[in-house]
Design a protein around this motif. Sequence first.
Motif, PDB file in Angstrom:
ATOM      1  N   PHE A 125     116.556 -63.604  87.403  1.00  0.00           N
ATOM      2  CA  PHE A 125     115.184 -63.108  87.305  1.00  0.00           C
ATOM      3  C   PHE A 125     114.663 -62.873  88.722  1.00  0.00           C
ATOM      4  CE2 PHE A 125     116.085 -65.622  83.601  1.00  0.00           C
ATOM      5  CZ  PHE A 125     115.490 -64.925  82.543  1.00  0.00           C
ATOM      6  N   GLU A 148     115.709 -55.633  82.450  1.00  0.00           N
ATOM      7  CA  GLU A 148     114.580 -55.649  81.527  1.00  0.00           C
ATOM      8  C   GLU A 148     113.353 -56.112  82.299  1.00  0.00           C
ATOM      9  OE1 GLU A 148     115.288 -57.803  77.780  1.00  0.00           O
ATOM     10  OE2 GLU A 148     117.292 -58.176  78.591  1.00  0.00           O
ATOM     11  N   LYS A 169     110.141 -58.389  82.187  1.00  0.00           N
ATOM     12  CA  LYS A 169     109.600 -59.517  81.438  1.00  0.00           C
ATOM     13  C   LYS A 169     108.194 -59.824  81.946  1.00  0.00           C
ATOM     14  CE  LYS A 169     112.215 -61.753  79.219  1.00  0.00           C
ATOM     15  NZ  LYS A 169     112.629 -61.682  77.802  1.00  0.00           N
ATOM     16  N   THR A 170     107.348 -60.276  81.033  1.00  0.00           N
ATOM     17  CA  THR A 170     105.986 -60.675  81.405  1.00  0.00           C
ATOM     18  C   THR A 170     105.852 -62.180  81.278  1.00  0.00           C
ATOM     19  OG1 THR A 170     105.116 -58.596  80.562  1.00  0.00           O
ATOM     20  CG2 THR A 170     103.534 -60.351  80.945  1.00  0.00           C
ATOM     21  N   ASN A 171     105.336 -62.798  82.316  1.00  0.00           N
ATOM     22  CA  ASN A 171     105.098 -64.235  82.302  1.00  0.00           C
ATOM     23  C   ASN A 171     103.590 -64.454  82.370  1.00  0.00           C
ATOM     24  OD1 ASN A 171     104.865 -67.001  82.814  1.00  0.00           O
ATOM     25  ND2 ASN A 171     106.828 -67.053  83.886  1.00  0.00           N
ATOM     26  N   LYS A 178     114.659 -58.971  84.657  1.00  0.00           N
ATOM     27  CA  LYS A 178     115.741 -59.822  84.152  1.00  0.00           C
ATOM     28  C   LYS A 178     117.040 -59.026  84.149  1.00  0.00           C
ATOM     29  CE  LYS A 178     117.366 -62.414  80.126  1.00  0.00           C
ATOM     30  NZ  LYS A 178     117.109 -62.773  78.696  1.00  0.00           N
TER      31      LYS A 178
END
Length: 230
Positions: free
Chosen positions: A172, A188, A190-192, A210
């Motif tokens: 990541f 990809e 990704k949302t955190n 990712k």
Amino acid sequence: MSKYSIEAFVNETKENPQERDYFELEKPQLLEINLNNQSVWTKAGSMVGYVGNVKFEKQGMLSGGLGNLLKKAISGEGAKLMKAEGTGKLYVADSGKKVRILHLNNESVCVNGNDVLAHEQSIKNDITMLKSVAGMMSGGLFQVKLSGTGHIAITTHGDPLTLLVTPDAPVFTDPNATVAWSGNLSPELKTNVSFKSLIGRGSGEEFQMKFSGHGWVLIQPYEEVYSIEK
């Protein structure tokens, strides 16, 4: 002769005449391209000097072709290339960033569009976009896939680090610190959500890239934030 004399300074900093490779790292932040009736693509605005008979032709965008909508969206000089051709020595650099030369042997790598400094004419470039609009907001606006056989030069802020990606250990990264990755990988976004309260200065850390599978990812110790043209 004093070690601080002009003569000593010139001897210490002058170009090395023994270096004759097509792409040569003259200094850690300075790329020398030895042209012999050849053409090369360089980042627009990166030329800092040349010796010989070299002609320049500015290209609107990367040669992969984008369409008017994307042309308006892509920021600044990062998407523009200059074609240089002729015979002589061409010197290119980008804001003091460190330069790395790679020779592709029928291979492909993906590079953040802002970190492409130069590539041989034999290398094909294709722009790929992160599908999510969030990718634009985080600064990871576009990447360039460089494929074929020949030299490329990329830039990094400081000394980069390569992270290996394996099926049991995905990687990541922060889009703003991601420089390049192996051409077989498709990141990809990704949302955190938990990071949103920590944004502070408006960085893109609430979004992560990712990488899964087999390959590698190159990151730099710097978060490069890009503006988007209105």
